[in-house]
Motif scaffolding. Structure first.
Motif, PDB file in Angstrom:
ATOM      1  N   ARG A 255       0.844  -1.192   0.000  1.00 16.44           N
ATOM      2  CA  ARG A 255       0.000   0.000   0.000  1.00 16.44           C
ATOM      3  C   ARG A 255       0.882   1.245   0.000  1.00 16.44           C
ATOM      4  O   ARG A 255       1.810   1.355   0.794  1.00 16.44           O
ATOM      5  CB  ARG A 255      -0.881  -0.006   1.249  1.00 16.44           C
ATOM      6  CG  ARG A 255      -1.823   1.189   1.317  1.00 16.44           C
ATOM      7  CD  ARG A 255      -2.562   1.199   2.639  1.00 16.44           C
ATOM      8  NE  ARG A 255      -3.523   2.277   2.667  1.00 16.44           N
ATOM      9  CZ  ARG A 255      -4.092   2.752   3.775  1.00 16.44           C
ATOM     10  NH1 ARG A 255      -3.761   2.237   4.928  1.00 16.44           N
ATOM     11  NH2 ARG A 255      -4.971   3.724   3.725  1.00 16.44           N
ATOM     12  N   GLY A 256       0.603   2.161  -0.879  1.00 18.12           N
ATOM     13  CA  GLY A 256       1.359   3.398  -0.939  1.00 18.12           C
ATOM     14  C   GLY A 256       2.722   3.212  -1.588  1.00 18.12           C
ATOM     15  O   GLY A 256       3.203   2.098  -1.774  1.00 18.12           O
ATOM     16  N   ASN A 257       3.352   4.332  -1.937  1.00 18.16           N
ATOM     17  CA  ASN A 257       4.682   4.289  -2.538  1.00 18.16           C
ATOM     18  C   ASN A 257       5.652   3.484  -1.692  1.00 18.16           C
ATOM     19  O   ASN A 257       6.343   2.585  -2.170  1.00 18.16           O
ATOM     20  CB  ASN A 257       5.228   5.708  -2.687  1.00 18.16           C
ATOM     21  CG  ASN A 257       4.990   6.285  -4.060  1.00 18.16           C
ATOM     22  OD1 ASN A 257       4.798   5.568  -5.022  1.00 18.16           O
ATOM     23  ND2 ASN A 257       4.999   7.595  -4.146  1.00 18.16           N
ATOM     24  N   SER A 258       5.736   3.828  -0.417  1.00 18.15           N
ATOM     25  CA  SER A 258       6.713   3.183   0.466  1.00 18.15           C
ATOM     26  C   SER A 258       6.419   1.703   0.635  1.00 18.15           C
ATOM     27  O   SER A 258       7.341   0.879   0.693  1.00 18.15           O
ATOM     28  CB  SER A 258       6.715   3.877   1.831  1.00 18.15           C
ATOM     29  OG  SER A 258       5.402   3.895   2.371  1.00 18.15           O
ATOM     30  N   GLY A 259       5.129   1.346   0.702  1.00 22.98           N
ATOM     31  CA  GLY A 259       4.774  -0.059   0.859  1.00 22.98           C
ATOM     32  C   GLY A 259       5.116  -0.883  -0.364  1.00 22.98           C
ATOM     33  O   GLY A 259       5.622  -2.005  -0.263  1.00 22.98           O
ATOM     34  N   VAL A 260       4.849  -0.316  -1.547  1.00 22.67           N
ATOM     35  CA  VAL A 260       5.170  -1.036  -2.775  1.00 22.67           C
ATOM     36  C   VAL A 260       6.682  -1.205  -2.910  1.00 22.67           C
ATOM     37  O   VAL A 260       7.176  -2.276  -3.276  1.00 22.67           O
ATOM     38  CB  VAL A 260       4.594  -0.310  -4.002  1.00 22.67           C
ATOM     39  CG1 VAL A 260       5.053  -0.979  -5.287  1.00 22.67           C
ATOM     40  CG2 VAL A 260       3.064  -0.309  -3.952  1.00 22.67           C
ATOM     41  N   ILE A 261       7.444  -0.166  -2.591  1.00 17.06           N
ATOM     42  CA  ILE A 261       8.900  -0.267  -2.677  1.00 17.06           C
ATOM     43  C   ILE A 261       9.416  -1.297  -1.671  1.00 17.06           C
ATOM     44  O   ILE A 261      10.303  -2.105  -1.982  1.00 17.06           O
ATOM     45  CB  ILE A 261       9.554   1.102  -2.450  1.00 17.06           C
ATOM     46  CG1 ILE A 261       9.222   2.029  -3.625  1.00 17.06           C
ATOM     47  CG2 ILE A 261      11.063   0.973  -2.304  1.00 17.06           C
ATOM     48  CD1 ILE A 261       9.663   3.463  -3.420  1.00 17.06           C
ATOM     49  N   LEU A 262       8.866  -1.292  -0.458  1.00 12.44           N
ATOM     50  CA  LEU A 262       9.263  -2.306   0.526  1.00 12.44           C
ATOM     51  C   LEU A 262       8.975  -3.710   0.010  1.00 12.44           C
ATOM     52  O   LEU A 262       9.798  -4.627   0.162  1.00 12.44           O
ATOM     53  CB  LEU A 262       8.520  -2.066   1.847  1.00 12.44           C
ATOM     54  CG  LEU A 262       8.783  -3.100   2.958  1.00 12.44           C
ATOM     55  CD1 LEU A 262      10.264  -3.137   3.328  1.00 12.44           C
ATOM     56  CD2 LEU A 262       7.925  -2.789   4.188  1.00 12.44           C
TER      57      LEU A 262
END
Length: 589
Positions: free
Chosen positions: A82-89
């Motif tokens: 979820r969200g930019n940071s979540g997708v990158i993680l």
């Protein structure tokens, strides 16, 4: 556990401890969030992402093999991202697990190579990588790990500690790479989230006693980023995320074309695909375009669209009575599931959405048309019930009911057609999803969503319902009626800022209209009157004033008399709404 290698059982424990540490620090990380949009949800998004995987990993046996462990870590994180940071993680986890999945034992060299793979995978997923973010921190960690492995460092305790120490050094430099971070006086929130995952994993490796229960107030430091938040320019207003259940794997050309299309309609693009699913994240002013394009490749799942301008405004202006910001959470594992949360060493519970599952009132007699409405405040709920609404779901700006809540409510209404009044921009999508899910059932019951964005619009829609008229005619009539409603809300500022070229001081009362700030000042009645002056005119026939839980009846009546004197040819109604956060909700028709 201390040795020169770790096995799948060790990795499982370290992953769960890292997830637990991130979960414990999520509110603190939320407060660091200023890039790319200061919506205060990086910690929440990263936590929801990793907890989606943690739920699956927790259920695995301790003697799990590395391949099966890696599959559960990656697939769970990607579906829950979820969200930019979540997708990158999720992509960092994807790359790392690709690097280790074929090894039964991991040494420093294998781990360093897998860190490299993680960074490579994450950078490829982001259309325009930005330095000074979680990507930069991850790259720094990978570079240090590679350096240590080449130097012959075999002791994993030294390897992990030195790698994390360097990661903190890179994180501390992120304000020098992103001016918005330096202006706010914070480091990158996504990078901080990643470091908390790594630090939790290290604690587990070292065999430390892990207790991540922390005082919530202590975890929410005083923010220093007022100016950065106030001046942000959100070019693309809707954060759009979904998973495409692919009809067949995307070929290279299809991936390039899809990414190119997303780039043409927005920014902050992250798109990753495997043989079965494609995860999409994009900031756009027209989410429907991304959704329509995605349908070319398969069915959609886990859809989420957030109005970031609205979230930013709430983050600046609205504070709960306890002083902590209200957190808006959206389900990530399907419409019928709640968001999973996990603390290290405990079972993973399921978290309720907060919406009431039992009806405020349900009409047992069968009828052709019924109603479901969403609102916050017992007075508003009573108003809707008085207008014939069968089921009132408690929810609103800071407590969004899920698709499952709305579908459940509509199912309980004994009618062939159920009109749903979301009464909030952020709830319309969930209501439309409930409509689609109802269409898949075999009982011929259907949902009609009237896209009411405010409580006054919902009340107007309910008032304009004509018994004995067809659902189609009522839908047309209610949609026409709500288009004439102008509304506003009175709340207060929790800090100095400037919005819509209006200077606002901490403690000021603010009138927020459908399209921006309509009034600011130190007197609540003056500000309310100022706002009404801008939404009402000589042609206005009715002004309705719904006072909240913090306003006394005599105060509301006094203000009502003032409005009558200002608009003597207009009917003025003063009613108890009981809503939190907003002192008054006002409509003019």
């Amino acid at each position: 556990m201390l040795s020169n290698t770790i096995n799948a059982s060790d990795v499982k424990k370290m992953f769960l401890a890292g997830a637990g540490n991130l979960n414990a620090k999520k509110e603190w990380i939320n407060e660091l969030n200023v890039f790319p949009v200061p919506d205060g949800d990086t910690g929440t998004n990263m936590t929801m992402t990793i907890m989606s995987a943690a739920k699956d990993v927790k259920a695995l046996p301790d003697d799990v093999d590395m391949g099966n462990l890696c599959k559960n870590i990656y697939s769970g994180a990607m579906r829950g991202a979820r969200g930019n940071s979540g997708v990158i993680l999720s992509q960092l986890l994807r790359g790392f697990t690709k690097g280790v999945r074929d090894h039964n034992e991991l040494d420093a060299t294998i781990i360093a190579d897998s860190f490299d793979k993680a960074v490579e995978t994450a950078y490829k997923a982001v259309m325009k990588p930005k330095e000074g973010t979680i990507l930069t921190v991850a790259k720094g960690v990978a570079e240090k790990a590679k350096e240590l492995s080449k130097e012959g460092t075999e002791d994993l305790s030294v390897f992990f500690e030195e790698t994390i120490k360097y990661g903190d050094e890179v994180l501390a430099k992120t304000p020098d790479m992103l001016p918005v971070l330096k202006q706010a006086g914070v480091v990158d929130s996504g990078g901080q989230g990643l470091m908390q995952v790594l630090k939790g994993a290290l604690d587990a490796y070292l065999g430390k006693e892990i207790d991540y229960s922390i005082d919530e107030a202590a975890a929410t430091p005083v923010s220093k980023r007022v100016k950065a938040e106030a001046e942000v320019d959100i070019k693309f207003g809707y954060c759009t995320e979904f998973i495409v259940l692919l009809n067949k794997p995307l070929n290279v050309k299809q991936e390039i074309d899809f990414k190119g299309f997303l780039e043409s309609i927005g920014d902050s693009i992250v798109m990753v695909a495997d043989d079965e699913i494609c995860k999409v994240h994009v900031h756009s002013n027209d989410p429907g375009l991304a959704i329509q394009r995605a349908l070319m490749y398969g069915q959609l799942s886990n859809m989420k669209i957030d109005n970031m301008r609205m979230e930013h405004r709430e983050k600046l202006f609205h504070e709960t009575e306890s002083g902590a910001y209200a957190e808006i959470e959206t389900e990530i594992n399907g419409a019928a599931e709640s968001t999973p949360t996990y603390s290290a060493g405990d079972d993973i519970p399921l978290k309720d959405t907060g919406a009431k599952k039992e009806p405020e009132f349900v009409n047992e007699e069968h009828k052709e048309i019924g109603f479901v409405a969403v609102c916050a405040g017992d007075g508003l709920a009573e108003i809707f019930r008085g207008l014939g609404v069968d089921y009132v779901i408690e929810g609103g700006q800071t407590m969004n009911p899920s698709t499952a809540d709305i579908l459940d409510a509509a199912s309980k209404v004994n009618a062939d057609t159920v009109f749903v009044l979301p009464n909030n921009k952020n709830i319309i999508l969930a209501a439309n999803q409930a409509k689609i899910m109802m269409e898949d059932r075999e009982d011929n019951k259907r949902i009609v969503v009237i896209p009411t964005k405010t409580v006054p619009q919902g009340i107007t829609a309910a008032i304009n319902f004509m018994p004995g008229t067809s659902a189609e005619e009522n839908e047309e009539g209610m949609n026409e009626a709500i288009s004439t409603v102008k509304s506003g809300e009175i709340t207060y500022a929790v800090r100095d800022t400037m919005i819509d070229d209006v200077t606002i001081k901490q403690g000021d009362y603010m009138g927020i209209g459908d399209n921006g700030i309509l009034g600011v000042g130190g007197d609540i009645d003056d500000v309310t009157a100022m706002m009404i002056d801008k939404i009402a005119d000589d042609s206005t026939e009715l002004i309705s004033l719904y006072y909240g839980s913090d306003i006394k009846e005599d105060e509301a009546n006094t203000l009502g008399e003032r409005i009558i004197n200002k608009f003597p040819n207009c009917d003025v109604e003063v009613q108890y709404g009981g809503q939190p956060i907003y002192y008054y909700i006002v409509s003019a028709e």
